[in-house]
Structures are given as structure tokens and as C-alpha cells.
Motif scaffolding. Structure first.
Motif, PDB file in Angstrom:
ATOM      1  N   GLY A  63       0.620  -1.198  -0.095  1.00 44.21           N
ATOM      2  CA  GLY A  63       0.110  -0.269   0.072  1.00 44.21           C
ATOM      3  C   GLY A  63       0.813   1.252  -0.046  1.00 44.21           C
ATOM      4  O   GLY A  63       0.329   2.301  -0.037  1.00 44.21           O
ATOM      5  N   VAL A  64       2.216   1.064   0.084  1.00 44.29           N
ATOM      6  CA  VAL A  64       2.994   2.252   0.026  1.00 44.29           C
ATOM      7  C   VAL A  64       3.824   2.280  -1.284  1.00 44.29           C
ATOM      8  O   VAL A  64       4.356   1.391  -1.706  1.00 44.29           O
ATOM      9  N   PRO A  65       3.598   3.455  -2.038  1.00 45.62           N
ATOM     10  CA  PRO A  65       4.247   3.417  -3.371  1.00 45.62           C
ATOM     11  C   PRO A  65       5.723   3.689  -3.167  1.00 45.62           C
ATOM     12  O   PRO A  65       6.468   4.186  -2.260  1.00 45.62           O
ATOM     13  N   SER A  66       6.633   2.956  -4.205  1.00 49.52           N
ATOM     14  CA  SER A  66       7.762   3.161  -4.428  1.00 49.52           C
ATOM     15  C   SER A  66       8.062   4.099  -5.342  1.00 49.52           C
ATOM     16  O   SER A  66       7.296   4.405  -6.312  1.00 49.52           O
ATOM     17  N   ILE A  67       9.364   4.630  -5.338  1.00 50.51           N
ATOM     18  CA  ILE A  67       9.819   5.315  -6.413  1.00 50.51           C
ATOM     19  C   ILE A  67      10.075   4.635  -7.866  1.00 50.51           C
ATOM     20  O   ILE A  67      10.229   5.076  -8.830  1.00 50.51           O
ATOM     21  N   LEU A  68      10.141   3.305  -7.640  1.00 49.70           N
ATOM     22  CA  LEU A  68      10.585   2.476  -8.837  1.00 49.70           C
ATOM     23  C   LEU A  68       9.184   2.177  -9.610  1.00 49.70           C
ATOM     24  O   LEU A  68       8.269   1.652  -9.034  1.00 49.70           O
ATOM     25  N   GLY A 113      26.177   2.429   1.621  1.00 53.89           N
ATOM     26  CA  GLY A 113      25.443   3.114   0.486  1.00 53.89           C
ATOM     27  C   GLY A 113      24.441   2.470   0.069  1.00 53.89           C
ATOM     28  O   GLY A 113      23.219   3.159  -0.228  1.00 53.89           O
ATOM     29  N   ALA A 114      24.415   1.126  -0.116  1.00 61.72           N
ATOM     30  CA  ALA A 114      23.332   0.380  -0.597  1.00 61.72           C
ATOM     31  C   ALA A 114      22.081   0.284   0.214  1.00 61.72           C
ATOM     32  O   ALA A 114      20.893   0.429  -0.647  1.00 61.72           O
ATOM     33  N   THR A 115      22.234   0.384   1.393  1.00 65.53           N
ATOM     34  CA  THR A 115      20.831   0.588   2.344  1.00 65.53           C
ATOM     35  C   THR A 115      20.466   1.653   2.264  1.00 65.53           C
ATOM     36  O   THR A 115      19.037   1.817   2.587  1.00 65.53           O
ATOM     37  N   ASP A 116      21.167   2.792   2.042  1.00 71.20           N
ATOM     38  CA  ASP A 116      20.425   4.097   1.933  1.00 71.20           C
ATOM     39  C   ASP A 116      19.600   4.205   0.590  1.00 71.20           C
ATOM     40  O   ASP A 116      18.611   4.725   0.554  1.00 71.20           O
ATOM     41  N   LEU A 117      20.172   3.731  -0.300  1.00 68.81           N
ATOM     42  CA  LEU A 117      19.418   3.686  -1.755  1.00 68.81           C
ATOM     43  C   LEU A 117      18.107   2.547  -1.484  1.00 68.81           C
ATOM     44  O   LEU A 117      17.145   2.906  -1.845  1.00 68.81           O
ATOM     45  N   GLY A 118      18.376   1.551  -0.572  1.00 66.08           N
ATOM     46  CA  GLY A 118      17.574   0.626  -0.239  1.00 66.08           C
ATOM     47  C   GLY A 118      16.249   1.279   0.402  1.00 66.08           C
ATOM     48  O   GLY A 118      15.155   0.920   0.049  1.00 66.08           O
ATOM     49  N   ALA A 119      16.474   2.154   1.386  1.00 68.20           N
ATOM     50  CA  ALA A 119      15.487   2.949   2.292  1.00 68.20           C
ATOM     51  C   ALA A 119      14.570   3.630   1.195  1.00 68.20           C
ATOM     52  O   ALA A 119      13.365   3.702   1.152  1.00 68.20           O
ATOM     53  N   MET A 120      15.216   4.342   0.133  1.00 71.26           N
ATOM     54  CA  MET A 120      14.508   5.206  -0.856  1.00 71.26           C
ATOM     55  C   MET A 120      13.446   4.208  -1.625  1.00 71.26           C
ATOM     56  O   MET A 120      12.491   4.975  -2.127  1.00 71.26           O
ATOM     57  N   ILE A 121      13.955   3.272  -1.984  1.00 80.73           N
ATOM     58  CA  ILE A 121      13.045   2.210  -2.967  1.00 80.73           C
ATOM     59  C   ILE A 121      12.006   1.790  -2.155  1.00 80.73           C
ATOM     60  O   ILE A 121      11.092   1.282  -2.725  1.00 80.73           O
ATOM     61  N   ALA A 122      12.242   1.610  -0.909  1.00 75.64           N
ATOM     62  CA  ALA A 122      11.297   0.873  -0.064  1.00 75.64           C
ATOM     63  C   ALA A 122      10.452   1.851   1.023  1.00 75.64           C
ATOM     64  O   ALA A 122       9.806   1.528   1.994  1.00 75.64           O
TER      65      ALA A 122
END
Length: 397
Positions: free
Chosen positions: A116-121, A257-266
Motif C-alpha cells: 500500500g506504500v508507493p515506491s519510486i520504482l 551506501g546500498a541500504t540508503d538507496l534501499g530505504a529510498m526504494i522501500a
């Protein structure tokens, strides 16, 4: 824990809005008291920027570490006040110091997009973004080492040197933990679990040697699909085919670095949580949201990154979103075996994130809504949870 009759939790609320989100999490803890098997005792340590200045220290000493060692778990809100200390001092002297002194060799970061939460992807939803990163937390490029130095400072020949150290023992124990998490994730998804090693072995050949060795050992596992990706390729696959991953393990800097990106797509950095885990439980583990203290939501901003010391704007603080801290607190409760309360608190944060009005909701409104959810969760949610393990709060061994 049980012999004391309560869970003894040390608080490092930190600075500015670190205190704000810690207070929000504590309100959820109070609201969940009916779901706990043991009561919770919280003690504020006061280890923040002001403490570092008052004590004239650059890192926690043995006496502070001895205090923290006495807790069952540590909850950290967020640290740092750029009007008092330059960024990097307390982050290294507190966070990295605790992680290494307490051998919290796993930094567990779920990258799970709530339904129910939109992703930027584009074209990706909760069915695609559901994996975990196990970041090596005591070695790698972030190791505190006497060889780290700046040579010829202030001259044209200035050189900065940070040593990357990766050990076979360090990679092996991380891989063993990650494999266990992958098996849980595979059960959740109903497929053979996938475990990915991530590094840059084609360039960082010396530091990469232990990663290659452990990867080859794990290729023989029959219960896992084991793969390897270079770090840059992994980042590309995170935003193109995140559904390919269950659990990935990687070096400290890469994992940061990877998990900051991961937070953004999640769902955004306000949804990112982090557990600094000692799986042996010789030392307490520490749990925290990914975000910082948000000085721009506290002080008058003079220019990007520059703030007017001594100012305070309560109306800006009301813009803070507490869900990452709330979910980090839920992760901590899961680690302590309080799965019912952990699940309820986690679902309360998710309910806020799903609210169509979420972006315009103020801090106090969000906290009150989450507390009400925990006190009287919807019947459908209670049936769904069965007050057991759920994605994002699966019990952390």
C-alpha cells in the motif's frame, strides 16, 4: 533478562530530533504494555553531543562502554548537532565505537516496501521489494585503525589514508548469519532462498580475497541459491530487478551506501531501520533509524548545511516523521523475544505510512494514531498477525 523480571534498555536518544523520535517510540512502548511478557525499563544515558563537549572526548571511553554493556539492548534515536560539533566526530566516536567494542558484527537492514506504500520504482510494489542486507559492521573501510591518517596536511602533497580490512573470520561469521536470515526469507516467500555475496573483488583484490574464499565455500550449500555480484552491478539490479534478492551480505562501506538507496526504494529514508547485532549475545545489540537528527527541522537554516545555533522551531519539529524510529524499536523488541508487541508496533507504523494523509499529518497526530492502533488493533490485523513473526520484525537471533 528473565531473572531481573524486566527488559533493561539503555537509551541513547542523542540530539535534536533524535530525542523527538525516541520519545515517540517510548509512547508506543507504553501503549504496548498489555502485549509484553516482561515490562520494559528505559534508562537515558545522556551520551550525545553536549556530553562529548562537556567531557572533552572524541570517542566513548571504557567507563561509558561499561554502562552500555550492562543493558539488554540499546536504542539510539539519532546523534549529531552541527552547530556544536562538526559532522563525523560523534558519529565515529559513538556509533562506530559501540559497534566495534561490542562486536556487533551484523548490521541488519530490511529493505521491505510495505503493501500500500508507493515506491519510486515504476512498476514495482511490495511483491518486488522485499529483501534484507546483512552489512559487515566491524571491519571493512570503516574500521578504526591507527594506520588511518592524513599525511602532509595543509600542503599540496596532502594525502588521506583509510585502511580497508576484511578478515576470513569476519566474512565467514557474517555469511553464516546471513544464510540463516535467507532461510527465513525463503520460507516467507515460498521459494528456495537466495543468498548474494556483494563486493568489488575485480579491483579490491586483497580485501576481496576473504570474500571470494567464503563465497566459494558457500557454493556447496544445497539449501540455498548462492550468487555473487560486484557492488556496482548490485546497485543497478536493486533498482531494476529487486525481486531477485532475498538476503545480500556485503562490506561495511558498500552496505552503508546500498541500504540508503534501499530505504529510498522501500518508501523513503523515514522508513529505514537498522539493527547492530551481536548474534552471540555476549554484548547488547543496538537499534536505530537510518535518518539523522534533521537540524533543518529544529534550527533556523542560514544556508544549506548551516544553522543558527540556539534557535528552535516547534512547528518544524511537527514535520518530523517517527515511523523509522518506531519500526527500529519494534525490531529491538523482536530481538528481546517480545514478538507480539513488536508486530503490533510495526503494524502501527505501517498503518501510518499507508494513510492517504500521511505527508500532511503532524508528528503528534502520527504518534497518537499509532498508539491507538496498538491499544485496539483492527480485528483483521489481529487475525493476520496471529501475534507472531512478520516481515520486518522476524525474531532476530
Amino acid at each position: 533478562m528473565a531473572d531481573k523480571g524486566y527488559h533493561n534498555i539503555g537509551l541513547v536518544s542523542g540530539d535534536l530530533n533524535g530525542v523527538t523520535v525516541t520519545n515517540a517510540a517510548l509512547r508506543l512502548a507504553d501503549a504496548s504494555s498489555h502485549l509484553l511478557s516482561l515490562p520494559l525499563k528505559h534508562t537515558e544515558t545522556g551520551y550525545n553531543t553536549d556530553y562529548f563537549i562537556k567531557e572533552d572526548i572524541k570517542e566513548l571511553r571504557e567507563k561509558e562502554l561499561a554502562v552500555l554493556k550492562g543493558y539488554d539492548a540499546i536504542f539510539e534515536g539519532a546523534i549529531g548537532d552541527p552547530t556544536k560539533l562538526p559532522p563525523g566526530v560523534i558519529e565515529v566516536g559513538l556509533l562506530l565505537k559501540v559497534r566495534q567494542a561490542f562486536d556487533q558484527y551484523v548490521n541488519l537492514r530490511p529493505i521491505v516496501l510495505p503493501e500500500g506504500v508507493p515506491s519510486i520504482l515504476v512498476g514495482k510494489d511490495h511483491r518486488h521489494i522485499n529483501f534484507e542486507v546483512c552489512r559487515e559492521n566491524t571491519e571493512g573501510l570503516y574500521v578504526i585503525d591507527p594506520e588511518n591518517r592524513v599525511e602532509n596536511e595543509g600542503t599540496d602533497d596532502e594525502v588521506g589514508i583509510n585502511i580497508m580490512k576484511c578478515s576470513y573470520r569476519g566474512v565467514k561469521r557474517l555469511a553464516e548469519y546471513a544464510a540463516g536470515r535467507a532461510l527465513l526469507k525463503g520460507q516467507e516467500k515460498g521459494r528456495k532462498p537466495r543468498l548474494h555475496f556483494v563486493f568489488k573483488t575485480n579491483v579490491l583484490k586483497c580485501a576481496g580475497a576473504p570474500w571470494t574464499r567464503v563465497y566459494k565455500e558457500f557454493l556447496g550449500r544445497k539449501d540455498l541459491d548462492v550468487g555473487y555480484q560486484h557492488f556496482d552491478n548490485f546497485l543497478m539490479q536493486m533498482v531494476t530487478t529487486p525481486e531477485d534478492f532475498d538476503v545480500a551480505l556485503m562490506e561495511n562501506f558498500c552496505g552503508d551506501g546500498a541500504t540508503d538507496l534501499g530505504a529510498m526504494i522501500a518508501g523513503g529514508i523515514g522508513n529505514g531501520v537498522s539493527g547492530n547485532i551481536d548474534p552471540t549475545r555476549r554484548f547488547p545489540s543496538m537499534f536505530e533509524p537510518l535518518h539523522g537528527t534533521a537540524p533543518n527541522k529544529w534550527y533556523t537554516t542560514l544556508s544549506p548545511g548551516e544553522y543558527e545555533k540556539g534557535t528552535f522551531h516547534p512547528e518544524l519539529v511537527q514535520q518530523i516523521k517517527p515511523e523509522a524510529a518506531i519500526r527500529a524499536y519494534a525490531m529491538m523488541l523482536s530481538h528481546l523475544g517480545e514478538t507480539k508487541a513488536a508486530a503490533a508496533i510495526d503494524q502501527a507504523a505501517l498503518a501510518n505510512l499507508r494513510n492517504p494523509r500521511y505527508k500532511e499529518m503532524k508528528l503528534d497526530e502520527l504518534v497518537e494514531a499509532a498508539c491507538n492502533f496498538v491499544r485496539t488493533p483492527p480485528v483483521a490485523i489481529k487475525k493476520q498477525l496471529k501475534w507472531g513473526n512478520q516481515p520486518g520484525v522476524t525474531r532476530i537471533e
